[in-house]
Design an enzyme around this catalytic site. Structure first.
Site, PDB file in Angstrom:
ATOM      1  N   CYS A  61      -4.166   4.178 -19.495  1.00 49.97           N
ATOM      2  CA  CYS A  61      -5.222   3.223 -19.833  1.00 49.97           C
ATOM      3  C   CYS A  61      -6.566   3.736 -19.342  1.00 49.97           C
ATOM      4  CB  CYS A  61      -4.920   1.860 -19.204  1.00 49.97           C
ATOM      5  SG  CYS A  61      -6.213   0.630 -19.525  1.00 49.97           S
ATOM      6  N   CYS A  67     -10.389  -1.601 -13.319  1.00 47.21           N
ATOM      7  CA  CYS A  67      -9.726  -2.853 -13.705  1.00 47.21           C
ATOM      8  C   CYS A  67      -8.619  -3.150 -12.710  1.00 47.21           C
ATOM      9  CB  CYS A  67      -9.149  -2.725 -15.114  1.00 47.21           C
ATOM     10  SG  CYS A  67      -8.131  -4.129 -15.623  1.00 47.21           S
ATOM     11  N   CYS A  70      -3.751  -3.575 -13.295  1.00 50.04           N
ATOM     12  CA  CYS A  70      -2.600  -2.705 -12.993  1.00 50.04           C
ATOM     13  C   CYS A  70      -2.877  -1.920 -11.720  1.00 50.04           C
ATOM     14  CB  CYS A  70      -2.346  -1.711 -14.128  1.00 50.04           C
ATOM     15  SG  CYS A  70      -1.851  -2.445 -15.696  1.00 50.04           S
ATOM     16  N   CYS A 140      -6.390  -4.130 -24.043  1.00 53.22           N
ATOM     17  CA  CYS A 140      -5.435  -3.982 -22.948  1.00 53.22           C
ATOM     18  C   CYS A 140      -4.165  -3.365 -23.512  1.00 53.22           C
ATOM     19  CB  CYS A 140      -5.121  -5.339 -22.316  1.00 53.22           C
ATOM     20  SG  CYS A 140      -3.932  -5.228 -20.959  1.00 53.22           S
ATOM     21  N   GLN A 233       7.427 -16.750 -19.624  1.00 54.85           N
ATOM     22  CA  GLN A 233       7.718 -15.435 -19.072  1.00 54.85           C
ATOM     23  C   GLN A 233       6.721 -14.444 -19.667  1.00 54.85           C
ATOM     24  OE1 GLN A 233       9.621 -15.199 -16.619  1.00 54.85           O
ATOM     25  NE2 GLN A 233      10.973 -16.980 -16.760  1.00 54.85           N
ATOM     26  N   PHE A 260      13.240 -26.851 -12.710  1.00 51.89           N
ATOM     27  CA  PHE A 260      11.972 -26.179 -13.000  1.00 51.89           C
ATOM     28  C   PHE A 260      12.088 -25.567 -14.402  1.00 51.89           C
ATOM     29  CE2 PHE A 260      12.785 -25.952  -8.432  1.00 51.89           C
ATOM     30  CZ  PHE A 260      11.656 -26.545  -7.903  1.00 51.89           C
ATOM     31  N   ASP A 280      11.501 -30.950 -14.674  1.00 51.18           N
ATOM     32  CA  ASP A 280      10.283 -30.216 -14.336  1.00 51.18           C
ATOM     33  C   ASP A 280       9.190 -31.236 -14.067  1.00 51.18           C
ATOM     34  OD1 ASP A 280       9.315 -27.047 -14.919  1.00 51.18           O
ATOM     35  OD2 ASP A 280       7.704 -28.528 -14.835  1.00 51.18           O
ATOM     36  N   ASP A 328      14.367 -21.998 -11.458  1.00 46.47           N
ATOM     37  CA  ASP A 328      13.341 -20.969 -11.663  1.00 46.47           C
ATOM     38  C   ASP A 328      11.988 -21.549 -11.250  1.00 46.47           C
ATOM     39  OD1 ASP A 328      11.790 -18.842 -12.452  1.00 46.47           O
ATOM     40  OD2 ASP A 328      12.043 -19.173 -14.603  1.00 46.47           O
ATOM     41  N   CYS A 354       9.909 -15.164  -9.300  1.00 50.30           N
ATOM     42  CA  CYS A 354       8.885 -14.132  -9.466  1.00 50.30           C
ATOM     43  C   CYS A 354       8.313 -13.692  -8.121  1.00 50.30           C
ATOM     44  CB  CYS A 354       7.771 -14.628 -10.382  1.00 50.30           C
ATOM     45  SG  CYS A 354       6.924 -16.096  -9.762  1.00 50.30           S
TER      46      CYS A 354
END
Length: 396
Positions: A61, A67, A70, A140, A233, A260, A280, A328, A354
């Protein structure tokens, strides 16, 4: 200017070195590299690579570096996978859990299906690493091709309503765009963007402004109309992979619970073979799940309700009726719910997270309650970042 040798890669993807007895963090560097840096406190800015690592590759990239989106494009694939798996291993070790971690599953797929860009007078893009300095981007490359116009859309939103953050999601029926701003904005000023960019829906905050057609996502047999800005996701591939893991772990269990649940990526697939209870705190997400279920033939019953599982987790008595369960939660984890699960008799629990550290904390609660951790799988959907998804299967 200081010359330093990078000894390790930190959890945030920064190289770590010791300078005059002090630990220093240097972005964009790799272990084993000798670097010339400008030092400011515990932060170092890379000025020159004196001796590069053999694991360094050229980032693909043109925005990599300035940026902050990443951190790891300069790391070869083998080392990248080891780093991501190491994030999970370290979190488990700190929690006193010795379960081995399976190899990293690549779920980057065709790319990220949503970008959230900062739109300011200076352009539209992402903030630099550890700064509030906006880096303007033209595209991107880690996003799906359908999001090629996302920066232009964000700049147009800024021209209409001023400083804002713009979320652009790729759906089956077109782009779903939601702009958020702290200032008062006239929603009608955004309306021309719908035709200009051929959008499916345009929202200001959580309120739709104008819609050509409902944005739609496929989840198993069902078609879901996600509310503006609702949780998804990061990649479509990750959703499929995570859901497959959940469904396989809960195969033959009935009824099952999805806590959730969001808009139902797990619940709607689980309902193909088992009755589902889903909960949720997001009222609009629960409504979208119910609507998708009611419009889909061939699914078992789904009972979905709004419930704040942080303040009002399902109790052990409520949980005991389920043959299996998946949870989750957001990054904060689900400690209160895990404590009730630890007191329950649910035979199989799948934890999706996550955040490896809160996953490990919640896992320790379940293990103390009599569960065993059968498998731990890291899943890579957050391409070239220092984030990783974790799936753990627990059995009584």
């Amino acid at each position: 200017m200081t010359v330093a040798t990078i000894s390790a890669l930190g959890q945030r993807g920064e190289g770590m070195a010791e300078v005059a007895g002090q630990r220093v963090f240097v972005p964009l560097t790799l272990p084993g590299e000798e670097v010339e840096i400008a030092l400011e406190g515990e932060r170092g800015t890379l000025l020159r690579l004196e001796r590069p690592s053999p694991h360094r590759i050229a980032p693909f990239c043109p925005h990599f570096g300035p940026c902050g989106g990443c951190q790891l494009q300069h790391l070869d694939e083998e080392s990248y996978a080891a780093f991501k798996g190491g994030l999970v291993e370290t979190a488990l070790r700190h929690a006193g859990i010795a379960e081995p971690v399976l190899p990293l599953v690549d779920a980057r797929g065709a790319g990220r299906r949503r970008l959230t860009l900062h739109a300011r007078k200076s352009g539209a893009g992402f903030m630099g690493f550890h700064t509030h300095q906006l880096h303007d981007i033209d595209r991107c490359p880690i996003a799906v091709p359908a999001l090629a116009d996302a920066p232009a859309i964000a700049r147009a939103a800024h021209a209409a309503i001023g400083d804002c953050d713009v979320s652009v999601t790729s759906t089956l029926t077109g782009l779903d765009v939601a702009a958020k701003t702290d200032r008062r904005a006239r929603a009608e000023r955004l309306t021309p963007l719908l035709a200009r960019f051929g959008l499916a829906r345009l929202s200001l905050g959580d309120e739709p402004v104008v819609m050509a057609q409902a944005p739609v996502l496929r989840m198993g047999k069902a078609l879901v109309e996600p509310p503006p800005g609702s949780f998804l996701q990061a990649t479509a591939s990750a959703e499929e992979i995570l859901a497959q893991m959940v469904v396989e772990a809960l195969q033959g269990r009935a009824p099952v619970a999805d806590l959730f649940c969001g808009v139902g990526p797990f619940a709607l697939r689980l309902a193909e073979s088992s009755p589902v209870y889903a909960a949720d705190s997001d009222r609009t997400a629960v409504a979208a799940l119910k609507k998708a279920h009611d419009r889909t033939r061939g699914l078992k019953a789904v009972t979905a309700e709004r419930r704040d599982l942080f303040r009002e987790p399902l109790t052990a008595i409520e949980l005991n009726r389920f043959g299996g369960l998946v949870f989750d939660p957001p990054r904060a984890g689900a400690e209160a719910q895990a404590r009730e699960l630890a007191r329950s008799r649910v035979p199989v629990v799948v934890a999706v997270s996550c955040e490896p550290r809160t996953f490990a904390r919640d896992a320790r609660v379940l293990l103390a309650g009599g569960y065993r951790l059968e498998t731990v799988t890291p899943v890579d959907q957050f391409a070239y970042s220092t984030h990783v998804e974790v799936v753990g299967v627990f059995r009584r």
